[in-house]
Scaffold this motif. Structure first.
Motif, short mmCIF file in Angstrom:
data_model
loop_
_atom_site.label_atom_id
_atom_site.label_comp_id
_atom_site.label_asym_id
_atom_site.label_seq_id
_atom_site.Cartn_x
_atom_site.Cartn_y
_atom_site.Cartn_z
N THR A 41 43.27 51.23 41.66
CA THR A 41 41.84 50.97 41.87
C THR A 41 41.04 51.92 40.99
N SER A 47 41.80 50.15 31.21
CA SER A 47 40.51 49.64 30.75
C SER A 47 40.62 48.22 30.20
N LYS A 50 40.29 45.89 33.38
CA LYS A 50 39.21 46.06 34.36
C LYS A 50 38.45 44.77 34.64
N SER A 51 38.04 44.04 33.62
CA SER A 51 37.24 42.83 33.85
C SER A 51 38.07 41.77 34.56
N VAL A 53 40.57 42.34 36.65
CA VAL A 53 40.72 42.80 38.03
C VAL A 53 39.44 42.50 38.80
N GLU A 54 38.29 42.81 38.21
CA GLU A 54 37.00 42.54 38.86
C GLU A 54 36.81 41.06 39.16
N GLN A 55 37.35 40.19 38.32
CA GLN A 55 37.25 38.74 38.52
C GLN A 55 38.30 38.21 39.50
#
Length: 148
Positions: A41, A47, A50-51, A53-55
């Motif tokens: 987390t 990096s 990250k996007s 994971v966020e989606q």
């Protein structure tokens, strides 16, 4: 004669293992809560991911020895056969090592969570093992060395 390919010993370790999963929530629960792997987390997430994971398209877990397990959401994923005993990938299984004194408890956790067991527990001269399936039908093993 010139050497082709990697020179023996240059590969240092397994960096990560990636699985396609149909139901991200079920797989996150399975790997995080049932198997107890640490989900990356915040700043732990690479990096480059990250996007995703966020989606909700990727989840990352760390095994006890530091190997990363990446889960990639593939909601339309269907194996050629609904029965996980019919293997559908070139990968056979992923094995996790556990201390011998914790093996029986691990078997009970799998059973209490209605995890589909392929076979085992088995005892061999090399130790004990149990083979089971994740929510997408990928075979996993929990194994331990023989007790002294």
């Amino acid at each position: 004669m010139e050497t082709v390919g990697l020179v023996l010993g240059n590969l240092r370790k397994v960096h990560h293992f990636a699985l396609n999963v149909k139901d991200m929530a079920a797989s996150r629960y399975f790997y995080g809560q049932i198997l107890g792997l640490h989900e990356l987390t915040g700043e732990e997430i690479p990096s480059t991911l990250k996007s995703l994971v966020e989606q909700g398209k990727v989840a990352n877990f760390m095994t006890p020895d530091g190997v990363i397990l990446d889960l990639f959401s593939e909601p339309d994923l269907l194996p050629p056969n609904a029965d996980p005993k019919y293997q559908f990938t070139r990968a056979n299984h992923l094995a996790f090592d556990i201390a011998p004194e914790l093996f029986d408890h691990a078997v009970e956790v799998l059973k209490q969570n209605d995890v589909i067991i392929d076979h085992g527990p088995v005892s061999r001269p090399t130790g004990r093992g149990i083979y089971f399936y994740d929510p997408d039908g990928f075979m996993l093993e929990i194994r331990c060395d023989p007790q002294n």
